[in-house]
Each structure stands twice: as structure tokens, then as C-alpha cells.
Write a protein that holds these residues in place. Sequence first.
Motif, PDB file in Angstrom:
ATOM      1  N   ASP A  11      11.724 -32.097 -27.944  1.00 35.77           N
ATOM      2  CA  ASP A  11      10.441 -32.147 -28.643  1.00 35.77           C
ATOM      3  C   ASP A  11      10.463 -31.106 -29.759  1.00 35.77           C
ATOM      4  OD1 ASP A  11       7.861 -32.347 -29.492  1.00 35.77           O
ATOM      5  OD2 ASP A  11       6.946 -31.549 -27.655  1.00 35.77           O
ATOM      6  N   TYR A  12      10.719 -31.554 -30.982  1.00 32.07           N
ATOM      7  CA  TYR A  12      10.789 -30.637 -32.117  1.00 32.07           C
ATOM      8  C   TYR A  12       9.410 -30.324 -32.690  1.00 32.07           C
ATOM      9  CZ  TYR A  12      15.651 -32.190 -31.864  1.00 32.07           C
ATOM     10  OH  TYR A  12      16.912 -32.490 -31.430  1.00 32.07           O
ATOM     11  N   ARG A  13       8.418 -31.092 -32.305  1.00 36.36           N
ATOM     12  CA  ARG A  13       7.022 -30.896 -32.738  1.00 36.36           C
ATOM     13  C   ARG A  13       6.895 -30.860 -34.259  1.00 36.36           C
ATOM     14  NH1 ARG A  13       4.073 -27.188 -28.051  1.00 36.36           N
ATOM     15  NH2 ARG A  13       5.028 -28.310 -26.298  1.00 36.36           N
ATOM     16  N   ILE A  14       7.448 -31.896 -34.906  1.00 36.70           N
ATOM     17  CA  ILE A  14       7.390 -31.969 -36.367  1.00 36.70           C
ATOM     18  C   ILE A  14       6.644 -33.207 -36.849  1.00 36.70           C
ATOM     19  CG2 ILE A  14       9.454 -30.590 -36.752  1.00 36.70           C
ATOM     20  CD1 ILE A  14      11.030 -33.189 -37.029  1.00 36.70           C
ATOM     21  N   THR A  15       5.944 -33.896 -35.945  1.00 37.43           N
ATOM     22  CA  THR A  15       5.135 -35.034 -36.363  1.00 37.43           C
ATOM     23  C   THR A  15       4.090 -34.572 -37.369  1.00 37.43           C
ATOM     24  OG1 THR A  15       5.432 -36.114 -34.216  1.00 37.43           O
ATOM     25  CG2 THR A  15       3.605 -36.880 -35.605  1.00 37.43           C
ATOM     26  N   GLY A  16       4.032 -35.233 -38.515  1.00 35.02           N
ATOM     27  CA  GLY A  16       3.086 -34.851 -39.558  1.00 35.02           C
ATOM     28  C   GLY A  16       3.624 -33.787 -40.503  1.00 35.02           C
ATOM     29  N   PHE A  17       4.879 -33.360 -40.298  1.00 36.06           N
ATOM     30  CA  PHE A  17       5.511 -32.370 -41.172  1.00 36.06           C
ATOM     31  C   PHE A  17       6.647 -33.015 -41.955  1.00 36.06           C
ATOM     32  CE2 PHE A  17       3.391 -29.863 -38.027  1.00 36.06           C
ATOM     33  CZ  PHE A  17       3.093 -28.648 -38.624  1.00 36.06           C
ATOM     34  N   GLU A  18       6.964 -32.442 -43.109  1.00 33.34           N
ATOM     35  CA  GLU A  18       8.082 -32.890 -43.926  1.00 33.34           C
ATOM     36  C   GLU A  18       9.131 -31.783 -43.984  1.00 33.34           C
ATOM     37  OE1 GLU A  18       8.504 -35.841 -45.242  1.00 33.34           O
ATOM     38  OE2 GLU A  18       6.543 -36.590 -44.547  1.00 33.34           O
ATOM     39  N   PRO A  19      10.412 -32.150 -44.143  1.00 28.50           N
ATOM     40  CA  PRO A  19      11.447 -31.121 -44.290  1.00 28.50           C
ATOM     41  C   PRO A  19      11.161 -30.243 -45.507  1.00 28.50           C
ATOM     42  CG  PRO A  19      12.424 -33.280 -43.916  1.00 28.50           C
ATOM     43  CD  PRO A  19      10.976 -33.519 -44.175  1.00 28.50           C
ATOM     44  N   ALA A  20      11.439 -28.953 -45.390  1.00 28.75           N
ATOM     45  CA  ALA A  20      11.152 -28.028 -46.485  1.00 28.75           C
ATOM     46  C   ALA A  20      12.060 -28.274 -47.680  1.00 28.75           C
ATOM     47  CB  ALA A  20      11.297 -26.585 -46.005  1.00 28.75           C
ATOM     48  N   ASN A  21      13.284 -28.755 -47.424  1.00 27.47           N
ATOM     49  CA  ASN A  21      14.231 -29.011 -48.508  1.00 27.47           C
ATOM     50  C   ASN A  21      15.334 -29.944 -48.000  1.00 27.47           C
ATOM     51  OD1 ASN A  21      16.115 -27.248 -47.075  1.00 27.47           O
ATOM     52  ND2 ASN A  21      14.833 -25.567 -47.869  1.00 27.47           N
ATOM     53  N   ALA A  22      16.283 -30.247 -48.880  1.00 26.63           N
ATOM     54  CA  ALA A  22      17.356 -31.180 -48.519  1.00 26.63           C
ATOM     55  C   ALA A  22      18.263 -30.607 -47.439  1.00 26.63           C
ATOM     56  CB  ALA A  22      18.171 -31.531 -49.761  1.00 26.63           C
ATOM     57  N   VAL A  23      18.494 -29.295 -47.458  1.00 29.26           N
ATOM     58  CA  VAL A  23      19.335 -28.675 -46.434  1.00 29.26           C
ATOM     59  C   VAL A  23      18.702 -28.819 -45.068  1.00 29.26           C
ATOM     60  CG1 VAL A  23      20.315 -26.493 -45.630  1.00 29.26           C
ATOM     61  CG2 VAL A  23      20.348 -27.045 -48.072  1.00 29.26           C
ATOM     62  N   THR A  24      17.392 -28.578 -44.994  1.00 29.02           N
ATOM     63  CA  THR A  24      16.664 -28.746 -43.740  1.00 29.02           C
ATOM     64  C   THR A  24      16.751 -30.182 -43.245  1.00 29.02           C
ATOM     65  OG1 THR A  24      15.100 -26.952 -44.161  1.00 29.02           O
ATOM     66  CG2 THR A  24      14.373 -28.701 -42.679  1.00 29.02           C
ATOM     67  N   GLU A  25      16.573 -31.122 -44.149  1.00 30.42           N
ATOM     68  CA  GLU A  25      16.617 -32.534 -43.771  1.00 30.42           C
ATOM     69  C   GLU A  25      17.979 -32.913 -43.217  1.00 30.42           C
ATOM     70  OE1 GLU A  25      15.341 -36.900 -45.605  1.00 30.42           O
ATOM     71  OE2 GLU A  25      15.642 -35.183 -46.947  1.00 30.42           O
ATOM     72  N   ASP A  26      19.053 -32.448 -43.867  1.00 31.96           N
ATOM     73  CA  ASP A  26      20.403 -32.747 -43.391  1.00 31.96           C
ATOM     74  C   ASP A  26      20.656 -32.136 -42.017  1.00 31.96           C
ATOM     75  OD1 ASP A  26      20.909 -34.126 -45.704  1.00 31.96           O
ATOM     76  OD2 ASP A  26      22.017 -32.505 -46.677  1.00 31.96           O
ATOM     77  N   SER A  27      20.212 -30.897 -41.828  1.00 28.81           N
ATOM     78  CA  SER A  27      20.404 -30.215 -40.545  1.00 28.81           C
ATOM     79  C   SER A  27      19.676 -30.961 -39.433  1.00 28.81           C
ATOM     80  CB  SER A  27      19.897 -28.775 -40.635  1.00 28.81           C
ATOM     81  OG  SER A  27      20.081 -28.094 -39.407  1.00 28.81           O
ATOM     82  N   TYR A  28      18.457 -31.370 -39.702  1.00 33.09           N
ATOM     83  CA  TYR A  28      17.675 -32.097 -38.699  1.00 33.09           C
ATOM     84  C   TYR A  28      18.323 -33.445 -38.370  1.00 33.09           C
ATOM     85  CZ  TYR A  28      14.134 -35.200 -36.826  1.00 33.09           C
ATOM     86  OH  TYR A  28      13.478 -36.134 -36.068  1.00 33.09           O
ATOM     87  N   GLU A  29      18.705 -34.181 -39.389  1.00 39.63           N
ATOM     88  CA  GLU A  29      19.258 -35.510 -39.151  1.00 39.63           C
ATOM     89  C   GLU A  29      20.589 -35.434 -38.400  1.00 39.63           C
ATOM     90  OE1 GLU A  29      19.436 -37.544 -42.872  1.00 39.63           O
ATOM     91  OE2 GLU A  29      17.274 -37.932 -42.932  1.00 39.63           O
ATOM     92  N   LEU A  30      21.360 -34.378 -38.635  1.00 42.20           N
ATOM     93  CA  LEU A  30      22.633 -34.226 -37.946  1.00 42.20           C
ATOM     94  C   LEU A  30      22.425 -34.100 -36.443  1.00 42.20           C
ATOM     95  CD1 LEU A  30      25.704 -33.898 -38.308  1.00 42.20           C
ATOM     96  CD2 LEU A  30      25.318 -31.429 -38.457  1.00 42.20           C
ATOM     97  N   VAL A  31      21.415 -33.339 -36.035  1.00 43.03           N
ATOM     98  CA  VAL A  31      21.135 -33.164 -34.610  1.00 43.03           C
ATOM     99  C   VAL A  31      20.372 -34.362 -34.051  1.00 43.03           C
ATOM    100  CG1 VAL A  31      19.956 -31.732 -32.890  1.00 43.03           C
ATOM    101  CG2 VAL A  31      21.157 -30.655 -34.808  1.00 43.03           C
ATOM    102  N   ALA A  32      19.372 -34.817 -34.782  1.00 41.55           N
ATOM    103  CA  ALA A  32      18.525 -35.905 -34.294  1.00 41.55           C
ATOM    104  C   ALA A  32      19.289 -37.204 -34.120  1.00 41.55           C
ATOM    105  CB  ALA A  32      17.345 -36.110 -35.240  1.00 41.55           C
TER     106      ALA A  32
END
Length: 268
Positions: free
Chosen positions: A12-33
Amino acid sequence: MGSTDKPAGPPDYRITGFEPANAVTEDSYELVASAAEDLAVVAAHHSANGRDTYLVLYDATAIYGHPGAPAYIAVHVTRDLERRVFDFDHAHHPLVPLAQNWLIEKGCPPDAVRAFTDRGPQPADALTSRLEGLLRTNIGQRYLVLDHYTDHQSSSDAGARTSTLVHDRHPLSATHPYRVFLEEVTQDFETYTVREGAFSSIEAADLWIAAGDLPLPPAPAPVPGWRADAARVRTTCANAAPSAPSDATKTGDRVGRTPASATRRGPR
């Protein structure tokens, strides 16, 4: 206080309703998710103010990855509640206490990210718990991880082992500064032990790891008078700037290449 209740289902990352802060964050999240179905929560803490989440995850896909790859992922999620954006940082670790230490360094309360007691094998004895405590707290960044290897056993009747080579920066360990923390899981995956071996050189530690079946050289007894100097030594270690040993540069990209065996502590 934040919640450490046992979660149900995927992380449970609790990020519903939130957007990634930047492209690096998005890549890091997608790699794990992307491995969500193969991740199991070993420990979790959510801050009371809603800004931070700390997780230790067991990654079942490690068994199919690079030989010796670590099976644990530490995740730190930070949220900007006003801007509704999040940052997602993660790191792979060979042992649960090392993942916990990474989270503690990120600001997680030390007692808030304890592993759930019903997840995986349990510590077999007090020495195991004590050594894990040293790695978890890692006061003054005493231990610098140089290498590790996890032997992902596919059969539950074979047991498992993880070897982690560290440089011990504590002044009292000066004569044997290279330590191997060996975690061994029983064949039934019910309990595990952690033991510490001491070596005077990185070459000696490498030879022991490569052999795989030699007795682990015990850490030498503290020098006489060490108790009287304990406070001063601890302060020296805590105030010293983190640095690699002079011959640590010989290791190159060592992680995952040591021909030794190691452990799995994920859910059975």
C-alpha cells in the motif's frame, strides 16, 4: 503514531490521487510496481501526518534474476499533501535489517519498521537477534557493505544462505576489519541464524566466501579495557566521516558476483 498493522494484499503506497513529482520518481515507482504480484510486505510504517510511507518488501522474482541477486526492497514514499505529488525512492538489500537501516536513515522511527512476526522464518536464537540489531541500527555507519550473494534455493528441503561482506569501521575491529554476516535458513524454512566472521583482509574474506563450506572464523574478543573506552570509541565511530577502506576499490562492481551461497527469507 503511524500504523504498523499487518497489511492485506499488495503493498500500500498510499498514492491514490497523487502524481509523480518528476520523471525519475515515475520510473522508480513503475520499476517496483511492475512486480506487484510478486511482492510481499515484510514490514510497513505510515507516518501519522500522511507524508511518509516506509516498506520492506520481499521480491519473489529475485530467484529468476541475476545469480546472487538480493531479495528485499526498501521503499520510501514521500508526499506533498498540498501539491498532491509524491516521491518514490527504493533500494535492494540482501538482508532485512539492512533494508530496515536504509529506511531508518531516511527518517523512519527505528522501532516502527519491525518485520511482521508471522512473515517467513523466525530468529533461532538471541545471538541472531543481537547481530541483526547491529546491522539494523548501524550506529555511525559502522558497517560498509562491500558485497553480498543470495543463493535462491528452489527446493524447501535444501535450506538457504546469504553472505554479506562488510568493512567494519569500529576502532576495536581494526585488526580484523572485514566481517562476513552469514544468514542460514533451516531446511523447513521455519527458523534462521545469523553469524559473524572476522577477517584481517578482504582477500581472506573472499577466499572463505568462495569455499562456501569452511567454518566461519569467529570475531576476536574485545581488547582488554574496552569497556572503559566504550563511550569514547562509540563517539569516535559516530563522528567519523563515512569512507571506504583503502582496498575496497579492488572490489569494483562486486555485488552479486561472489561465488558463495546465501538465503531466502520471503513468505513460504
